[in-house]
Design a protein around this motif. Structure first.
Motif, mmCIF file in Angstrom:
data_model
loop_
_atom_site.group_PDB
_atom_site.id
_atom_site.type_symbol
_atom_site.label_atom_id
_atom_site.label_comp_id
_atom_site.label_asym_id
_atom_site.label_seq_id
_atom_site.Cartn_x
_atom_site.Cartn_y
_atom_site.Cartn_z
ATOM 1 N N UNK A 55 0.911 -1.205 -0.083
ATOM 2 C CA UNK A 55 0.038 -0.178 0.082
ATOM 3 C C UNK A 55 0.762 1.200 -0.032
ATOM 4 N N UNK A 56 0.499 2.025 -0.996
ATOM 5 C CA UNK A 56 1.718 3.916 -1.024
ATOM 6 C C UNK A 56 0.220 4.951 -0.547
ATOM 7 N N UNK A 57 0.220 5.424 0.078
ATOM 8 C CA UNK A 57 -0.735 6.346 0.448
ATOM 9 C C UNK A 57 0.007 7.761 -1.289
ATOM 10 N N UNK A 58 -1.016 8.386 -1.398
ATOM 11 C CA UNK A 58 -0.169 9.129 -2.797
ATOM 12 C C UNK A 58 -1.239 11.041 -2.226
ATOM 13 N N UNK A 59 -1.373 10.690 -0.655
ATOM 14 C CA UNK A 59 -2.460 11.611 -0.466
ATOM 15 C C UNK A 59 -3.239 11.963 -1.074
ATOM 16 N N UNK A 60 -4.540 12.485 -0.092
ATOM 17 C CA UNK A 60 -5.256 13.262 -0.968
ATOM 18 C C UNK A 60 -6.795 11.912 -0.923
ATOM 19 N N UNK A 61 -6.402 10.936 -0.051
ATOM 20 C CA UNK A 61 -7.204 9.874 0.030
ATOM 21 C C UNK A 61 -6.930 9.186 -0.920
ATOM 22 N N UNK A 62 -6.316 9.448 -1.974
ATOM 23 C CA UNK A 62 -5.693 8.514 -2.867
ATOM 24 C C UNK A 62 -4.711 7.235 -2.388
ATOM 25 N N UNK A 63 -5.073 6.021 -2.820
ATOM 26 C CA UNK A 63 -3.771 5.029 -1.638
ATOM 27 C C UNK A 63 -3.538 4.079 -3.715
ATOM 28 N N UNK A 64 -2.971 3.413 -3.901
ATOM 29 C CA UNK A 64 -2.190 2.762 -4.435
ATOM 30 C C UNK A 64 -1.831 1.364 -3.847
ATOM 31 N N UNK A 65 -2.754 0.426 -4.850
ATOM 32 C CA UNK A 65 -2.357 -0.658 -3.806
ATOM 33 C C UNK A 65 -1.793 -2.265 -4.904
ATOM 34 N N UNK A 66 -1.013 -2.458 -4.758
ATOM 35 C CA UNK A 66 -0.455 -3.735 -5.382
ATOM 36 C C UNK A 66 -0.515 -4.546 -4.990
ATOM 37 N N UNK A 67 -1.109 -6.039 -5.317
ATOM 38 C CA UNK A 67 -1.603 -7.355 -5.100
ATOM 39 C C UNK A 67 -0.514 -8.495 -5.864
ATOM 40 N N UNK A 68 0.139 -9.303 -5.072
ATOM 41 C CA UNK A 68 0.639 -10.310 -5.788
ATOM 42 C C UNK A 68 0.084 -11.583 -6.002
ATOM 43 N N UNK A 69 -0.013 -12.142 -6.396
ATOM 44 C CA UNK A 69 0.159 -14.381 -6.275
ATOM 45 C C UNK A 69 1.108 -14.657 -7.026
ATOM 46 N N UNK A 70 1.113 -15.747 -6.438
ATOM 47 C CA UNK A 70 2.086 -16.776 -7.259
ATOM 48 C C UNK A 70 0.984 -17.463 -8.718
ATOM 49 N N UNK A 71 1.630 -17.708 -9.761
ATOM 50 C CA UNK A 71 1.187 -18.182 -10.559
ATOM 51 C C UNK A 71 0.271 -19.375 -10.839
ATOM 52 N N UNK A 72 0.558 -20.093 -9.336
ATOM 53 C CA UNK A 72 -0.611 -21.345 -9.353
ATOM 54 C C UNK A 72 -1.186 -21.198 -8.204
ATOM 55 N N UNK A 73 -1.717 -19.848 -7.975
ATOM 56 C CA UNK A 73 -2.722 -19.428 -7.071
ATOM 57 C C UNK A 73 -3.738 -18.672 -7.318
ATOM 58 N N UNK A 74 -5.078 -18.862 -6.526
ATOM 59 C CA UNK A 74 -6.449 -18.488 -7.421
ATOM 60 C C UNK A 74 -7.321 -17.468 -6.446
#
Length: 604
Positions: free
Chosen positions: A508-527
């Motif tokens: 999670x990265x706080x971009x300011x003004x209540x904007x957030x960038x979220x990166x969710x990571x998965x493996x290639x065998x995961x649902x």
């Protein structure tokens, strides 16, 4: 499950070597020579190459061509090498799909053909029975393999014990067959007629079809169980049966018509046909499950569009069912059986995909031992060189089968390769075009955050690129003139590892003004399940409530153009694949009543 494919090769491999399109005289020289080739092929390719070396190349427990590709790319990231390695990995995957079509057809057909040994006049029933079994096998896939899987081990255990006993009975009657262990017999066989010996390699390699499954299934069972099962149970059972078939041919050359079933006494042949048929069903089941697994890996790694994937077990994540793959395989398998009509004719189509995949695995192994494991260069060159010679010889021999049916797996592989590479290339071009027109996030926040009206709730804007403003966000502001109180810019990243731990799942990265960038990571065998992960997100304000959250998706309409990138026909193909992909809403498990799709046009 692991040994089903290679375990059923005695049904047709030796018979095809003598009675196939390049017939051999059933005499002592050829019997000893062929048996010597079978013994050393199994020892070098399966035992040394796969079991002792390749199985050590586990990508955090997973195996297979795509997994090996991901591991090498991660641990040895050289741009030029990675590009060629990617092409090799994709080509191996494409050839695997050709193998998935032929294996069920030849395995089941060869087992049912045993009925002609039990009783003359049964030939007319072989084809309908085989087709019926195959249709039934594919029909039950949607129910999952958990219950059927419980029967796999006992049946295969009985099968391997039975074929061992059959072989021992014949060896006792003619123990001289063990002379074939001496590789001099293979040398004499080639010296007698080099051209015939070369052609025979195309049939001898049928004895090791399924070797790639040992590596591909490593993630399900682990390296040690596969290694010890092969060395101390499966390999001895297979060799005893092959030596037994060869011993029978020494004393009864006419048994070459079907040496596997003719080893058994009359009273045991019908039960043997039933047992062999069950073993071939297991072999086919393993290949079908493998096709599902490889397809999911290809989707996750960005080589195929989103496809509907159903989970058939609440406990085992690896048990999946892909309707499109299942029915496509069934149609092609039935077409093969009806077209070729016998296991002998099918054997002409078999082998090219297998040997092609083995050759590619050796090439990838060369990069692995030199750049990742960092073996001594001379040892690495010698080791890889030996297997390149062996694999090249077998692949070249199988190329002679192209006019007799070998064209089929090559055609399937070419089509699969085209689809895989077109999607990967088109996806890259599309993301590049979107990045070109994207507005920097900092500029957008400064200009829009204070000017636009903010409304209650949370908006999640999904984007494939972790930089810039998502097009859906721009379109929403343009048309609706509002922004939600909390804006989450969400990107799902599939890493080149089978599984990503929960600790590394969310960034999670706080971009300011209540904007957030979220990166969710998965493996290639995961649902993938986005709502489930978002409920655990912290450091971006209050906990998310699904009934107060809206998901905004951008649906691109692709316009083919003459801009540099891909040929026009491939642009049209990519556009068609994109239109027919499963919706992102279903793929990411988004709540149906909380999704808004906004369209845009992109030229590639």
């Amino acid at each position: 499950m692991v040994f089903g494919d290679i375990g059923t090769s005695p049904l047709y491999a030796l018979k095809e070597t003598f009675t196939g399109h390049h017939k051999l005289a059933v005499d002592a020289l050829h019997i000893y020579g062929i048996m010597s080739l079978v013994f050393w092929t199994m020892t070098l390719i399966v035992t040394v190459k796969y079991v002792l070396v390749i199985l050590r190349a586990d990508n955090r427990g997973e195996g297979g061509s795509l997994s090996l590709l991901a591991m090498i790319s991660r641990l040895s990231p050289t741009s030029t090498r990675s590009r060629y390695l990617t092409l090799l990995g994709v080509l191996a995957t494409a050839l695997f799909f050709g193998d998935c079509i032929i294996t069920p057809a030849i395995s089941v057909l060869s087992a049912v053909e045993g009925l002609t040994v039990v009783r003359s006049g049964m030939q007319a029933y072989v084809l309908p029975i085989a087709i019926g079994i195959l249709i039934g096998l594919f029909l039950i896939q949607s129910r999952g393999s958990a219950k059927v899987g419980a029967l796999f081990a006992p049946i295969m255990l009985v099968y391997f014990v039975v074929i061992s006993v059959m072989g021992i009975n014949q060896i006792i009657a003619n123990p001289a067959i063990f002379q074939a262990i001496n590789p001099i017999w293979a040398w004499r066989f080639f010296a007698d007629n080099p051209s015939l010996g070369f052609l025979a390699l195309g049939s001898v390699v049928l004895s090791v079809t399924g070797a790639e499954a040992l590596y591909a299934d490593m993630g399900h069972f682990g390296r040690r169980p596969i290694k010890w099962s092969w060395l101390y149970f499966v390999m001895p059972a297979l060799l005893l049966n092959y030596f037994g078939q060869s011993a029978l041919l020494l004393s009864t050359p006419s048994a070459v018509a079907n040496p596997f079933f003719l080893m058994a006494p009359d009273w045991a042949r019908l039960p043997l046909v039933l047992l062999a048929t069950m073993a071939t069903i297991i072999a086919s089941q393993a290949v079908i499950s493998g096709a599902f697994s490889v397809t999911r890996q290809a989707v996750q790694l960005g080589f195929l569009p989103r496809i509907k994937i159903k989970h058939t077990s609440a406990a085992a994540a690896g048990q999946i069912y892909i309707p499109l793959v299942n029915w496509s395989l069934l149609g092609m398998v039935i077409l093969l059986v009806v077209s070729f009509r016998s296991s002998s004719d099918l054997a002409s189509a078999y082998g090219i995909a297998v040997t092609g995949t083995m050759f590619i695995t050796t090439c990838m192994m060369a990069v692995l031992v030199l750049t990742v494991w960092k073996w001594n260069r001379w040892i690495a060159y010698g080791f890889v060189g030996v297997f390149l010679i062996i694999d090249t010889a077998y692949f070249a021999s199988n190329l002679t089968k192209i006019p007799d049916g070998g064209w089929f797996p090559l055609a399937v592989g070419a089509i699969a390769f085209t689809f895989l590479t077109t999607w990967a290339k088109g996806r890259g071009l599309m993301q590049e075009r979107l990045r070109e027109s994207a507005m920097p996030m900092e500029v957008f926040i400064k200009s829009a955050a204070t000017a636009a009206t903010r409304v209650p709730g949370t908006a999640v804007f999904m984007t494939t690129t972790p930089t810039g403003v998502p097009h859906a966000l721009l379109h929403n502001l343009k048309h609706n003139k509002v922004l939600h109180d909390r804006i989450l810019i969400l990107t799902v990243v599939i890493d080149e590892v089978p599984y990503v731990s929960e600790e590394d799942r969310i960034g999670v990265a706080d971009l300011g003004s209540n904007f957030f960038r979220i990166i969710i990571r998965y493996g290639f065998m995961q649902e993938i399940n986005i709502p489930a992960v978002l409920k655990t997100v912290e450091n971006c304000g209050p906990k998310l409530k699904m009934m107060e959250t809206s998901f905004f998706l951008s649906r691109q309409t692709l316009l083919a153009s003459d801009r540099p990138g891909m040929a026009l026909w491939r642009e049209h193909l990519f556009s068609w694949m994109m239109r027919n992909a499963e919706s992102a809403m279903d793929f990411f498990k988004l709540p149906t009543n909380r999704v808004v799709e906004l369209g845009s046009q992109v030229e590639i």
